[in-house]
Write an enzyme that holds these catalytic residues in place. Structure first.
Site, mmCIF file in Angstrom:
data_model
loop_
_atom_site.group_PDB
_atom_site.id
_atom_site.type_symbol
_atom_site.label_atom_id
_atom_site.label_comp_id
_atom_site.label_asym_id
_atom_site.label_seq_id
_atom_site.Cartn_x
_atom_site.Cartn_y
_atom_site.Cartn_z
ATOM 1 C CB ILE A 29 42.984 50.148 37.630
ATOM 2 C CG1 ILE A 29 43.373 48.752 38.156
ATOM 3 C CG2 ILE A 29 43.730 51.251 38.369
ATOM 4 C CD1 ILE A 29 43.076 48.513 39.597
ATOM 5 C CG HIS A 44 44.614 38.251 31.066
ATOM 6 N ND1 HIS A 44 43.382 38.581 31.592
ATOM 7 C CD2 HIS A 44 44.369 37.557 29.924
ATOM 8 C CE1 HIS A 44 42.437 38.110 30.799
ATOM 9 N NE2 HIS A 44 43.001 37.484 29.781
ATOM 10 C CG ASP A 82 43.042 42.069 30.143
ATOM 11 O OD1 ASP A 82 43.584 42.191 31.257
ATOM 12 O OD2 ASP A 82 42.000 41.408 29.959
HETATM 13 C C1 GRF Z 1 45.004 34.125 38.092
HETATM 14 O O1 GRF Z 1 44.596 33.137 37.177
HETATM 15 C C2 GRF Z 1 45.358 35.378 37.377
HETATM 16 O O2 GRF Z 1 45.816 35.166 36.076
HETATM 17 C C3 GRF Z 1 44.071 36.133 37.312
HETATM 18 O O3 GRF Z 1 43.383 35.782 38.484
HETATM 19 C C4 GRF Z 1 43.873 34.560 38.998
HETATM 20 C C5 GRF Z 1 44.331 34.848 40.403
HETATM 21 O O4 GRF Z 1 44.663 33.734 41.109
HETATM 22 N N1 GRF Z 1 44.336 37.536 37.159
HETATM 23 P P1 GRF Z 1 45.321 33.866 42.559
HETATM 24 O O5 GRF Z 1 44.341 34.614 43.445
HETATM 25 O O6 GRF Z 1 46.621 34.587 42.427
HETATM 26 O O7 GRF Z 1 45.484 32.458 43.005
#
Ligand code: GRF
Length: 216
Positions: A99, A115, A156
Site C-alpha cells: 500500500i 499476516h 508488516d
Molecule cells: C492468508 O493466509 C493471509 O494471512 C494472507 O493471505 C492469505 C489470504 O487467504 N495475508 P484468503 O484469500 O483470505 O483465503
C-alpha cells in the site's frame, strides 16, 4: 454516535477470499454488530473472493494495474473508490500489493491487514504466503500463528491489533501449518475488527476526533 450508524468496511483482496468470507459470515451472524461490507475491491478481475462477493450481492470493483502509470496512481483510484462508497475502515484480506502513500493518507491508521505469522517474526517484504510457513518449519519453531496489524509504510510493521498462536508440530509441512493457522485467521480477523471499532470508532464524537496517530 448516531445509533443507526453502520461502520463500513472496504475489503481489498487478490485471491480466494476466505478471510473475507469469514468476516462476512460473522456480520451475517450478528458477531460484528453495526458493521457492513460496503465494497470488495480486487487487483484481479477473476479473484475467487470477488466472485464470492458478487454471489452475495455485494458491490465489487476490479482494478488492473496495467491501466495505471504507477503504484501511486493505482492506489489513488482505489482510495477514491473506497471514499465514494463511504468506507470507514479498509480490510486487507489476502491482498498481494504493497500500500502506497495515496491510500495510506486517505485512511491513516484505518487500514488493517492479517499476516500468517506471529509478527514481528517472519514479516516484511517478500515474507508472504507459503514462504512464511516454509521458513517457520525450516527453523523448527515451536509456535507460529497469525497477526492483525495496522498498515503503515513499513511492510508488516504497524501496531499489532491482535494475535493467535498455534503449535508447530514435528509432522508439519508448510501446507499443514498454513491450514492450521488459516482456521485461526478466520476467527481472529472478525474479533480484531470488532475490538478495533469498539476502541477507535464506537466512542462518543466523530471519527475525526480520534487519536489516530497514537496507534502508529
Ligand atoms: C492468508 O493466509 C493471509 O494471512 C494472507 O493471505 C492469505 C489470504 O487467504 N495475508 P484468503 O484469500 O483470505 O483465503
Amino acid at each position: 454516535m448516531n445509533a443507526s450508524k453502520k461502520w463500513r468496511l472496504g475489503m481489498l483482496l487478490s485471491g480466494r477470499g476466505s478471510n473475507f468470507e469469514a468476516i462476512q459470515e460473522a456480520i451475517e451472524q450478528g458477531q460484528l454488530p453495526n458493521t457492513e461490507v460496503a465494497i470488495v475491491v480486487s487487483n484481479h478481475a477473476d479473484a475467487g473472493g470477488l466472485m464470492l462477493a458478487q454471489s452475495k450481492g455485494l458491490k465489487t470493483a476490479a482494478f488492473d494495474k496495467q491501466q495505471f502509470e504507477n503504484r501511486a496512481a493505482f492506489d489513488r483510484a482505489v482510495a477514491e473508490t473506497l471514499q465514494a462508497h463511504q468506507v470507514d475502515l479498509v480490510i486487507l484480506a489476502g491482498y498481494d500489493r504493497i500500500i502506497s502513500a495515496p491510500l495510506l493518507e486517505a485512511y491513516p491508521a484505518r487500514i488493517l491487514n492479517i499476516h500468517p505469522s506471529l509478527l514481528p517474526a517472519y514479516g516484511g517484504k517478500g515474507m508472504v504466503g507459503i514462504k512464511v510457513h516454509e521458513a517457520v518449519v525450516e527453523n523448527r519453531e515451536a509456535h507460529s500463528g497469525c497477526t492483525v496489524h495496522i498498515v503503515t509504510d513499513v511492510v508488516d510493521g504497524g501496531a499489532i491489533v491482535g494475535q493467535r498462536s498455534v503449535p508447530v508440530l514435528d509432522s508439519d509441512t508448510p501446507e499443514t501449518l498454513a491450514a492450521r493457522i488459516l482456521e485461526q485467521e478466520h476467527q481472529l480477523y472478525s474479533q480484531a475488527i470488532r475490538e478495533f471499532i469498539a476502541k477507535y470508532f464506537a466512542q462518543e464524537g466523530e471519527t475525526d476526533s480520534y487519536e489516530r496517530n497514537a496507534l502508529v
